[in-house]
Design an enzyme around this catalytic site. Structure first.
Site, short mmCIF file in Angstrom:
data_model
loop_
_atom_site.label_atom_id
_atom_site.label_comp_id
_atom_site.label_asym_id
_atom_site.label_seq_id
_atom_site.Cartn_x
_atom_site.Cartn_y
_atom_site.Cartn_z
N GLU A 1 0.85 -1.19 0.00
CA GLU A 1 0.00 0.00 0.00
C GLU A 1 0.89 1.23 0.00
O GLU A 1 2.11 1.14 0.10
CB GLU A 1 -0.97 -0.02 1.19
CG GLU A 1 -0.28 0.02 2.54
CD GLU A 1 -1.24 -0.14 3.71
OE1 GLU A 1 -2.22 -0.88 3.60
OE2 GLU A 1 -0.99 0.47 4.75
N HIS B 1 -4.04 3.48 8.33
CA HIS B 1 -2.80 2.92 8.84
C HIS B 1 -1.81 4.05 9.09
O HIS B 1 -1.67 4.95 8.28
CB HIS B 1 -2.15 1.97 7.82
CG HIS B 1 -2.90 0.70 7.64
ND1 HIS B 1 -2.70 -0.13 6.57
CD2 HIS B 1 -3.84 0.10 8.39
CE1 HIS B 1 -3.49 -1.18 6.67
NE2 HIS B 1 -4.20 -1.06 7.77
#
Lengths: 289, 376
Positions: A210, A248
């Site tokens: 990611e 995150h």
């Protein structure tokens, strides 16, 4: 065989009497994981669900029950010390599920873990699962299928999604591991890729990255230099705006290197087939084998 | 969490950094008074959570109180990168002989804080890093020992060859480390650290970002949070324990897990749509969280379609289903909802939804395609 865990795993659960700890301990036992002990300070001497002895310290769990792996479900403000305690007690593999440990604390925890020769997976990760054998963490057991594909990911539910797509297509997994979405983690892509390369039960690897950081680029170079097994990749966050933290702690684009486009390019340049959608991973794997 | 320059200046001062006096002003009049008190030329600086304030016209010099008032008038209410300026900092202008950059940033690769200094300060440091990397000097700090005196000395002499200036810089670098470490920062930056013609080293700017995960042990910094600098929807989301970022599109997304949320947004784009937001309802979600999520999404007037993508793990599909039913009963929605639900307690979740007249899909691609179609 699989990587990091398996039939040899003797697990101690740190935080076994808590809400998440007790729920997932039951799930792990039901799945077949050998849970040999639990730790909750002040609850030593109790027995969890009539079968798992609870101790006040990890050191006792290691001495009394031969625990060699630990999984941590304790709240964030105590989780850093829980990692240190496990490493200090001589546990070789520590899996930390807890989310929200201060970055500054993890920077002090990591050198200690390394000096003790332990491996930390996480924090802020779903753990790992060897289908049909053993699971450590929170990955749902019902979506996996035994097989020969290794999966490594920075994410949680996105990993479930991709496991589910593979399983639905009849493609089984050797080990699936979530390494965590925090900036400071104990085990990175490179460690997992090397372990999969050496694992006799794995034929190919799926790597799920990611935005944020440059771990995917480092992993891509390793794939080119060291891996003989095919690797298929996926990167989440094409539509993420720069400078905003996407859930995150690690998923924030700063500078050009952390963008999804940059990571996709690094994958492609180093021989990793990139799937544009999660479902395309199935076709890419079939094409690579 | 971002804090403002004036707040970072306070933290820096408390760690002994040489930060000149400054005053915070919320009106032109306050800025005028501050300038009169300081006397001489002052600098007026917009206090917003955005870089590039100078380029945007948010930093002005004023040679007397009247000019200071005019400058503040012009800056207050100005929009910089979509943020409205509500406060300005007023500080005496400093005569500058040299400008250096010093900063500490959390470095993922080395798993340590890295101190970076450059004698080429006062400009965009990322540009220096790109075009003249040899002008940036770095030192990875072992957080167990902190910045060691010899490390600070080595870096200080990269900035100043004059020992009188270098000694002041050593103290400034040590102070910066203490501020970074003491505040659980992920970034602490002075750009520029200047020397004056009189031989003084001064920090005339201050920037800090604080690690969100550390705020539980930093109550004084948590209290610095400027709720006015946050979009109301993002503030509401934070209070509800959701992670939400507003974007420009029209497909509202509600997903569990950050990675899956990003992948869902990407898929919306793949099928020709445009995501209206990033929203992660997190793990172990209660129905109340889902209600809050739907409220936040529907307050965005550009949303024309709402997409749920839930992969149950810790999150239970029945909890999410109950939340959807409860929220739609309460909110009077006129936006179509597409639901993808699979994983833990999927059957119960689907039953609850169908009982309330919703359809639920188990396939992500199909659900995203549908959500994009109904938006257009």
């Amino acid at each position: 065989m699989a990587i990091f865990i398996g039939g040899q795993t003797r697990l101690v659960v740190q935080g076994i009497t808590g809400r998440d700890g007790s729920f997932h301990t039951r799930q792990m036992i039901e799945y077949g994981t050998r849970v040999v002990a639990g730790v909750t300070p002040g609850k030593g001497g109790l027995t969890f669900d009539g079968s798992v002895p609870v101790y006040n310290t990890v050191a006792e769990a290691v001495v009394e029950r031969g625990a060699n792996t630990s999984v941590i479900y304790v709240p964030a403000r105590f989780a850093g010390d829980a990692i240190l305690e496990a490493a200090d007690a001589g546990v070789g593999l520590i899996v930390c599920i807890t989310e929200g440990i201060p970055v500054a604390e993890m920077m002090r925890v990591m050198p200690f873990v390394q000096e003790r020769g332990a491996r930390l997976i996480g924090p802020n990760c779903p753990g790992l699962i060897v289908p049909g054998v053993c699971k450590v963490g929170i990955l749902p057991g019902q979506i996996v299928l035994p097989g020969r594909i290794g999966i490594v990911s920075r994410s949680g539910t996105l990993t479930y999604e991709i496991i589910f797509q593979l399983t639905s297509a009849g493609i089984g997994q050797s080990t699936s591991i979530g390494i965590g979405g925090d900036p400071i983690i104990g085990t990175d892509f490179v460690d997992c890729l090397r372990a999969f390369e050496a694992d006799g039960d794995t034929d190919a690897v799926v790597i799920i990255g990611e935005i944020g950081g440059t771990d995917e680029q480092t992993a891509a170079r390793l794939v080119k230099e060291e891996m003989s097994k095919p690797v298929v990749g996926f990167i989440a966050g094409q539509t993420a705006p720069p400078g905003r933290r996407m859930g995150h702690a690690g998923a924030i684009i700063s500078g050009s290197e952390g963008t999804a486009a940059e990571k996709v390019r690094a994958f492609q340049e180093n021989g990793i087939a990139v799937a544009e959608r999660p479902v395309e991973i199935v076709d890419a794997l079939r094409a690579s084998l | 969490m971002n804090i403002h320059e004036y707040q970072a200046r306070e933290i820096f001062r408390s760690h002994g950094l040489p930060v000149p006096d400054s005053v915070l002003a919320e009106t032109a009049e306050q800025a005028r008074d501050a300038a009169a008190r300081f006397g001489g030329t002052v600098v007026i600086k917009a206090q917003v959570h955005a870089g590039g304030r100078g380029k945007a016209g948010g930093v002005k010099l004023a040679s007397d109180p009247a000019e200071a008032g005019e400058a503040a008038e012009a800056i207050l209410g100005m929009e910089i990168k979509g943020l409205v300026v509500e406060k300005v900092l007023v500080a005496p202008a400093v005569e500058i002989a040299t400008e250096a950059y010093v900063g500490i940033v959390m470095d993922r690769a080395s798993q340590r804080p890295v101190m970076m200094v450059s004698p080429e300060g006062g400009v965009d440091i990322e540009e220096v890093a790109a075009t003249k990397p040899e002008a940036i000097f770095k030192e990875a700090i072992d957080p167990r020992y902190g910045l060691m005196p010899h490390e600070a000395t080595g870096l200080a002499y990269r900035l100043f060859s004059d020992p009188a200036l270098a000694k002041q810089a050593v103290r400034a670098l040590a102070g910066l480390w203490n501020a970074y470490d003491g505040a659980d920062a992920t970034l602490a930056e002075i750009n520029p650290l200047v020397s004056t013609p009189e031989g003084e080293v001064l920090a005339i700017d201050a920037k800090m970002n604080i690690d969100d995960s550390s705020l539980f042990r930093q109550p004084e910094i948590e209290a610095m949070r400027d709720e006015g600098a946050e979009a109301p929807s993002e503030q509401r989301a934070r209070e509800a324990g959701l992670s939400y970022i507003k974007l420009e599109g029209d497909v509202g997304c509600c997903v569990n897990g950050a990675g899956l949320a990003m992948a869902t947004m990407d898929l919306v784009k793949y099928y020709g749509g445009s995501p209206a937001n990033f929203l992660d309802i997190g793990g172990s979600s209660s129905p109340e969280k889902v209600v809050a999520a739907l409220e936040i999404i529907t307050q965005d007037p550009s949303v024309r379609s709402i997409l749920f993508n839930i992969f149950g793990g810790i999150t239970r599909c029945d909890d999410v289903a109950n939340g959807i039913v409860e929220a739609t009963g309460r909110l009077d929605l006129d936006v179509p909802i597409t639901i993808r639900l699979t994983g833990t307690n999927e059957k119960e979740g689907v039953r609850i939804l169908e009982g309330a007249g919703f359809e639920a899909d188990t396939d992500m691609d199909r659900a995203v395609q549908r959500a994009v179609e109904v938006a257009s």
